[in-house]
Design a protein around this motif. Sequence first.
Motif, PDB file in Angstrom:
ATOM      1  N   UNK A  89      26.604  49.901  63.253  1.00 62.98           N
ATOM      2  CA  UNK A  89      26.536  48.561  63.342  1.00 62.98           C
ATOM      3  C   UNK A  89      27.385  47.915  62.439  1.00 62.98           C
ATOM      4  N   UNK A  90      27.845  46.536  62.471  1.00 59.22           N
ATOM      5  CA  UNK A  90      28.569  45.751  61.724  1.00 59.22           C
ATOM      6  C   UNK A  90      28.032  45.975  59.967  1.00 59.22           C
ATOM      7  N   UNK A  91      26.966  46.170  59.935  1.00 59.57           N
ATOM      8  CA  UNK A  91      26.252  46.228  58.565  1.00 59.57           C
ATOM      9  C   UNK A  91      26.533  47.623  57.989  1.00 59.57           C
ATOM     10  N   UNK A  92      27.179  48.375  58.902  1.00 60.05           N
ATOM     11  CA  UNK A  92      27.275  49.835  58.366  1.00 60.05           C
ATOM     12  C   UNK A  92      28.829  50.087  57.951  1.00 60.05           C
ATOM     13  N   UNK A  93      29.548  48.715  58.051  1.00 55.74           N
ATOM     14  CA  UNK A  93      30.840  48.647  57.780  1.00 55.74           C
ATOM     15  C   UNK A  93      31.312  47.858  56.594  1.00 55.74           C
ATOM     16  N   UNK A  94      32.186  48.583  55.525  1.00 54.46           N
ATOM     17  CA  UNK A  94      32.568  47.632  54.578  1.00 54.46           C
ATOM     18  C   UNK A  94      34.109  47.727  54.614  1.00 54.46           C
ATOM     19  N   UNK A  95      34.800  46.677  54.508  1.00 52.35           N
ATOM     20  CA  UNK A  95      36.443  46.627  54.303  1.00 52.35           C
ATOM     21  C   UNK A  95      36.782  46.718  52.897  1.00 52.35           C
ATOM     22  N   UNK A  96      37.981  47.697  52.489  1.00 52.24           N
ATOM     23  CA  UNK A  96      38.286  47.824  51.217  1.00 52.24           C
ATOM     24  C   UNK A  96      39.554  47.799  50.902  1.00 52.24           C
ATOM     25  N   UNK A  97      40.271  47.562  49.906  1.00 58.49           N
ATOM     26  CA  UNK A  97      41.671  47.613  49.790  1.00 58.49           C
ATOM     27  C   UNK A  97      42.206  48.831  49.625  1.00 58.49           C
ATOM     28  N   UNK A  98      42.392  49.469  50.768  1.00 57.73           N
ATOM     29  CA  UNK A  98      42.928  50.696  51.118  1.00 57.73           C
ATOM     30  C   UNK A  98      41.684  51.768  50.711  1.00 57.73           C
ATOM     31  N   UNK A  99      42.093  52.994  51.322  1.00 57.81           N
ATOM     32  CA  UNK A  99      41.144  54.127  51.366  1.00 57.81           C
ATOM     33  C   UNK A  99      40.796  54.903  49.875  1.00 57.81           C
ATOM     34  N   UNK A 100      41.821  54.734  48.995  1.00 58.70           N
ATOM     35  CA  UNK A 100      41.426  55.364  47.587  1.00 58.70           C
ATOM     36  C   UNK A 100      40.391  54.164  46.922  1.00 58.70           C
ATOM     37  N   UNK A 101      40.545  52.838  47.233  1.00 60.25           N
ATOM     38  CA  UNK A 101      39.428  52.044  46.679  1.00 60.25           C
ATOM     39  C   UNK A 101      38.168  52.281  47.545  1.00 60.25           C
ATOM     40  N   UNK A 102      38.215  52.863  48.608  1.00 60.41           N
ATOM     41  CA  UNK A 102      36.886  53.241  49.373  1.00 60.41           C
ATOM     42  C   UNK A 102      36.226  54.363  48.619  1.00 60.41           C
ATOM     43  N   UNK A 103      36.997  55.357  48.169  1.00 66.10           N
ATOM     44  CA  UNK A 103      36.395  56.547  47.585  1.00 66.10           C
ATOM     45  C   UNK A 103      36.129  56.277  46.258  1.00 66.10           C
ATOM     46  N   UNK A 104      36.860  55.127  45.423  1.00 66.66           N
ATOM     47  CA  UNK A 104      36.294  55.023  44.228  1.00 66.66           C
ATOM     48  C   UNK A 104      35.012  54.164  44.275  1.00 66.66           C
TER      49      UNK A 104
END
Length: 398
Positions: A89-104
């Motif tokens: 679902x859309x609530x399962x998704x977050x947009x980040x400033x790149x994949x490194x930030x996603x990990x952080x």
Amino acid sequence: MTSRTQTTFAPPVMQARRWLADVTFSEDTPLINVSQAAPVDPPPEALRDAMAEALKDPETHLYGPVLGLPALRDALAARWSAQYKGRVKPENVAITSGCNQAFAATIAAICSDGDTVILPTPWYFNHKMWLDMSGVTAVALKTGPDLIPDVQAAKALITDTTRAIALVSPNNPGGVEYPAETLQAFFDLARAHGIKLIVDEIYRDFDSRDGPPHGLVSDPNWGDTLIQLYSFSKAYRLTGHRVGAIFASPDLLSEVEKFLDTVAICPSQLGQKAALWGVEHLDDWLDRQRREILDRRAAIHDNMPLLTAKGWRLMGCGAYFAYLEHPFAASSADLAPKLVSAIGVLALPGTMFTPADDSSGERQIRIAFANVDRAEITTLFARLASLDWPLATPTSPA
């Protein structure tokens, strides 16, 4: 007193670039740079036109929602649901400033000082760096000759402080595509121990397999265990625009939101609009890029007999990477800088992907082939085969 940044090492790619200083390359032997996976070509012209049009929209220049543009979250949820044959679902998704930030952001949301995260080795060095700077201990899970992590070995490393196992597939640096059954076994292990399984799938668009690479998202309760990471940097050549994504439970993303709001407030609006346009219009273009990368992967295999005859071994190959074991006596940490002046090749040593107490990295070199075509790969292998450095003493059988 030691600062957070002093607990970790210098950025490896930046270190390697310094090896180029004061080296002059001839027309006959130009530099072959296989040190970094980021595409050097710009996005396709149609996407650049769409980005130019987006710049005319005043909202492009304003803050946006912390977790990303709703339209992009909707589009990714629909794509993930279709491609992984599950329910996202859309609530399962977050947009980040790149994949490194996603990990952080993920580590900030699940870990505290003194916690541990299991990383297969050779590991992606930025994952190790962020854990160091977060006061989280990276527990090395050494892989075997095929570079595939073993779930029973991982089980033996789990303690009361373990918060997650982090996998990268297709792998950086090894290039290997983890079998679906391997990922399922790690998912089951993580769920049984109440920890998270982080699967970084930044190179998923260049997987050689047709269909979903695993069935984890088809589990109706996948969000209690699985956290997927993704990036548009490779898919649409948006490296400088820093757009990535996290797929996780809404409860976890509410914690992620705190991190993102504090660090960047929101991802780039222009980058997000570019990513959305790509999702809506560039499937055929992306398929052509995938086929080109797969042909370069095939070129690695086609040229490998030349190196095999010289004592080299191909440990893994896929997505953007080939991971090689070299035959020389010296450590790769010493050989990699010498490759620049000796044969005009910039590559990263395996020591940048392994713990200081793991000597296996001394025999390994990573080749990032996303920016070299089939002809350049042939030239690269010919140059490597020309090396006549002292060889390592063969290991006697036990």
